[in-house]
Scaffold this motif. Structure first.
Motif, PDB file in Angstrom:
ATOM      1  N   PHE A 112      39.792  29.007  29.470  1.00 35.13           N
ATOM      2  CA  PHE A 112      39.804  29.075  28.014  1.00 35.13           C
ATOM      3  C   PHE A 112      39.183  30.378  27.510  1.00 35.13           C
ATOM      4  N   ASN A 113      39.018  31.351  28.384  1.00 38.67           N
ATOM      5  CA  ASN A 113      38.464  32.651  27.984  1.00 38.67           C
ATOM      6  C   ASN A 113      39.564  33.531  27.408  1.00 38.67           C
ATOM      7  N   TYR A 114      40.105  33.118  26.283  1.00 40.07           N
ATOM      8  CA  TYR A 114      41.286  33.776  25.734  1.00 40.07           C
ATOM      9  C   TYR A 114      41.001  35.206  25.301  1.00 40.07           C
ATOM     10  N   THR A 115      41.990  36.059  25.484  1.00 46.97           N
ATOM     11  CA  THR A 115      41.907  37.468  25.126  1.00 46.97           C
ATOM     12  C   THR A 115      42.898  37.785  24.016  1.00 46.97           C
ATOM     13  N   ASN A 116      42.442  38.532  23.024  1.00 49.24           N
ATOM     14  CA  ASN A 116      43.361  39.105  22.045  1.00 49.24           C
ATOM     15  C   ASN A 116      43.748  40.476  22.571  1.00 49.24           C
ATOM     16  N   LEU A 117      44.845  40.525  23.312  1.00 52.43           N
ATOM     17  CA  LEU A 117      45.241  41.750  23.988  1.00 52.43           C
ATOM     18  C   LEU A 117      45.767  42.787  23.011  1.00 52.43           C
ATOM     19  N   SER A 118      45.631  44.052  23.392  1.00 53.54           N
ATOM     20  CA  SER A 118      46.108  45.148  22.539  1.00 53.54           C
ATOM     21  C   SER A 118      47.586  45.428  22.790  1.00 53.54           C
ATOM     22  N   MET A 119      48.386  44.364  22.775  1.00 54.32           N
ATOM     23  CA  MET A 119      49.836  44.496  22.828  1.00 54.32           C
ATOM     24  C   MET A 119      50.391  43.790  21.598  1.00 54.32           C
ATOM     25  N   ALA A 120      51.449  44.324  21.043  1.00 52.44           N
ATOM     26  CA  ALA A 120      51.996  43.760  19.812  1.00 52.44           C
ATOM     27  C   ALA A 120      52.433  42.316  20.042  1.00 52.44           C
ATOM     28  N   GLU A 149      39.664  42.327  31.161  1.00 52.81           N
ATOM     29  CA  GLU A 149      39.706  41.217  30.219  1.00 52.81           C
ATOM     30  C   GLU A 149      39.072  39.956  30.816  1.00 52.81           C
ATOM     31  N   PRO A 150      38.440  39.127  29.967  1.00 51.77           N
ATOM     32  CA  PRO A 150      37.727  37.949  30.489  1.00 51.77           C
ATOM     33  C   PRO A 150      38.620  36.891  31.114  1.00 51.77           C
ATOM     34  N   ASP A 151      39.900  36.891  30.768  1.00 54.33           N
ATOM     35  CA  ASP A 151      40.797  35.894  31.382  1.00 54.33           C
ATOM     36  C   ASP A 151      41.787  36.537  32.354  1.00 54.33           C
ATOM     37  N   TYR A 152      41.419  37.694  32.909  1.00 56.85           N
ATOM     38  CA  TYR A 152      42.196  38.328  33.980  1.00 56.85           C
ATOM     39  C   TYR A 152      41.901  37.599  35.286  1.00 56.85           C
ATOM     40  N   PRO A 153      42.852  37.445  36.201  1.00 60.85           N
ATOM     41  CA  PRO A 153      44.212  38.010  36.181  1.00 60.85           C
ATOM     42  C   PRO A 153      45.195  37.155  35.391  1.00 60.85           C
ATOM     43  N   PHE A 154      46.230  37.806  34.893  1.00 59.51           N
ATOM     44  CA  PHE A 154      47.297  37.135  34.157  1.00 59.51           C
ATOM     45  C   PHE A 154      48.325  36.687  35.186  1.00 59.51           C
ATOM     46  N   ALA A 155      48.190  35.418  35.557  1.00 59.39           N
ATOM     47  CA  ALA A 155      48.765  34.917  36.810  1.00 59.39           C
ATOM     48  C   ALA A 155      50.284  35.052  36.902  1.00 59.39           C
ATOM     49  N   ASP A 214      46.179  35.004  20.210  1.00 63.74           N
ATOM     50  CA  ASP A 214      45.064  35.053  21.152  1.00 63.74           C
ATOM     51  C   ASP A 214      45.208  33.984  22.225  1.00 63.74           C
ATOM     52  N   PHE A 215      45.694  32.812  21.823  1.00 67.44           N
ATOM     53  CA  PHE A 215      45.687  31.639  22.688  1.00 67.44           C
ATOM     54  C   PHE A 215      47.033  31.331  23.342  1.00 67.44           C
ATOM     55  N   ASN A 216      48.094  31.982  22.879  1.00 70.01           N
ATOM     56  CA  ASN A 216      49.435  31.573  23.288  1.00 70.01           C
ATOM     57  C   ASN A 216      50.282  32.725  23.812  1.00 70.01           C
ATOM     58  N   GLY A 217      51.174  32.395  24.734  1.00 71.80           N
ATOM     59  CA  GLY A 217      52.252  33.268  25.159  1.00 71.80           C
ATOM     60  C   GLY A 217      53.572  32.627  24.775  1.00 71.80           C
ATOM     61  N   ASP A 229      55.327  28.549  21.366  1.00 68.78           N
ATOM     62  CA  ASP A 229      54.075  29.195  21.720  1.00 68.78           C
ATOM     63  C   ASP A 229      53.307  28.219  22.591  1.00 68.78           C
ATOM     64  N   MET A 230      53.090  28.574  23.837  1.00 72.46           N
ATOM     65  CA  MET A 230      52.421  27.687  24.776  1.00 72.46           C
ATOM     66  C   MET A 230      51.023  28.203  25.083  1.00 72.46           C
ATOM     67  N   ASP A 231      50.087  27.273  25.276  1.00 74.81           N
ATOM     68  CA  ASP A 231      48.719  27.630  25.617  1.00 74.81           C
ATOM     69  C   ASP A 231      48.709  28.464  26.890  1.00 74.81           C
ATOM     70  N   LYS A 232      47.989  29.574  26.864  1.00 74.63           N
ATOM     71  CA  LYS A 232      48.004  30.515  27.983  1.00 74.63           C
ATOM     72  C   LYS A 232      47.525  29.908  29.301  1.00 74.63           C
ATOM     73  N   ASN A 233      46.742  28.828  29.241  1.00 79.62           N
ATOM     74  CA  ASN A 233      46.260  28.256  30.497  1.00 79.62           C
ATOM     75  C   ASN A 233      47.157  27.140  31.014  1.00 79.62           C
ATOM     76  N   GLU A 234      48.308  26.939  30.356  1.00 76.83           N
ATOM     77  CA  GLU A 234      49.266  25.920  30.792  1.00 76.83           C
ATOM     78  C   GLU A 234      50.070  26.414  31.992  1.00 76.83           C
ATOM     79  N   GLY A 235      50.305  25.556  32.955  1.00 74.65           N
ATOM     80  CA  GLY A 235      51.121  25.918  34.104  1.00 74.65           C
ATOM     81  C   GLY A 235      52.599  25.726  33.816  1.00 74.65           C
TER      82      GLY A 235
END
Length: 243
Positions: A112-120, A149-155, A214-217, A229-235
Motif C-alpha cells: 500500500f506504499n502508493y507512489t504518485n509517479l511523474s508520468m502523465a 520509489e517506495p513501492d518499487y519494483p513495479f512487478a 496514485d493508487f490505480n493503474g 482503474d484497478m488497485d495497484k497492488n491487485e494481482g
C-alpha cells in the motif's frame, strides 16, 4: 539513390543502447551518417544502438530481423510470437506471446506504499488523451528505472522487461491503447483462445503500463473490453508485447 546529410562534430559520443530510434549528441534519426573529424571516421545512427563507428572493431551487431511469415493479424510467426496488430503510436507492427505470463502480477510491489509517479495519468478510454495511454515501451522503461520509489519494483512491468522469448528480449508491458489492440484482435487467427478470460478474481483483467491515479493503474477485461482503474497492488494477468 538515397542521400545523407554529412556533418562534422568535434567529440565522438557513443550512446548506450536506447529504446528510442533517435541518436543524441548530436541529435539525429536512425539512418543518419556523420563524419567525426577528431577520429577520422564516419559514424552512423543505428536503430537501438546510438552512434556506431564504421570500422571493424565497433562491436556492432545488427539488430535481429523482425518476425517472418506472419503478414496477417493473428498469424503465428516463424519465431513463435503472434502478430497482434498495429500499435497506436505510429501504426508499427506489434507482436505478442502466445500465452499469458505464468502468474498474476501486481502493478506495483504489492504493498500500500502508493507512489504518485511523474508520468502523465491516463484517465480516459481509448484513444487516450495522454501519450502514456499509447507508449507502453516508454512507460515500461520508466517504471523499471523508478528504483527510488517506495513501492518499487513495479512487478508487471518488471516481468515483461525481463522476459526473453521467441529470440527477443525487448518485450514490454503494453500501454492502455496497446492493450486495447489485443482485445480488438483477440478472436483473430491464432490469437483466438489464448487469453485467460475466466481466471481468478478479478477474472479476465489485464494490466497495462498506464497509470491513472496514485493508487490505480489502467486495466482491461479481455472478455468484454471493459476498462477500469484497478488497485495497484491487485494481482492481474499480464501479456507482454514488442514492436
Amino acid at each position: 539513390m538515397r542521400s545523407f546529410l554529412i556533418l562534422s562534430f568535434s567529440l565522438l559520443y557513443y550512446a548506450s543502447p536506447v529504446v528510442a530510434q533517435d541518436c543524441t549528441n548530436p541529435n539525429a534519426a536512425a539512418g543518419a551518417v556523420i563524419y567525426n573529424a577528431d577520429h577520422d571516421v564516419f559514424v552512423g545512427c543505428a536503430l537501438g544502438l546510438g552512434w556506431v563507428a564504421f570500422h571493424e572493431d565497433t562491436g556492432y551487431v545488427a539488430p535481429p530481423s523482425g518476425p517472418t511469415n506472419c503478414s496477417n493479424i493473428g498469424d503465428t510467426c516463424d519465431d513463435g510470437s503472434i502478430y497482434a496488430g498495429l500499435s497506436p503510436d505510429g501504426n508499427v507492427a506489434m507482436y505478442t506471446t502466445p500465452a499469458d505470463a505464468p502468474a498474476t502480477y501486481s502493478w506495483n510491489d504489492g504493498t500500500f506504499n502508493y507512489t504518485n509517479l511523474s508520468m502523465a495519468d491516463c484517465t480516459n478510454e481509448p484513444p487516450g488523451f495522454a501519450a502514456t495511454c499509447q507508449t507502453g515501451e516508454a512507460n515500461t522503461a520508466f517504471l523499471v528505472g523508478a528504483t527510488g520509489e517506495p513501492d518499487y519494483p513495479f512487478a508487471a512491468a518488471e516481468y515483461c522487461d525481463g522476459l526473453t522469448a521467441h529470440g527477443y528480449s525487448d518485450w514490454y508491458l503494453p500501454a492502455q491503447d496497446e492493450l486495447d489492440v489485443l482485445y480488438t484482435n483477440k478472436n483473430t487467427g491464432d490469437l483466438n483462445g489464448t487469453f485467460n478470460e475466466t481466471g481468478s478474481f478479478p477474472a479476465g483483467y489485464y494490466w497495462s503500463s498506464s497509470e491513472s491515479t496514485d493508487f490505480n493503474g489502467r486495466a482491461q477485461r479481455i472478455s468484454d473490453g471493459n476498462y477500469d482503474d484497478m488497485d495497484k497492488n491487485e494481482g492481474l494477468a499480464v501479456r507482454c508485447v514488442r514492436k
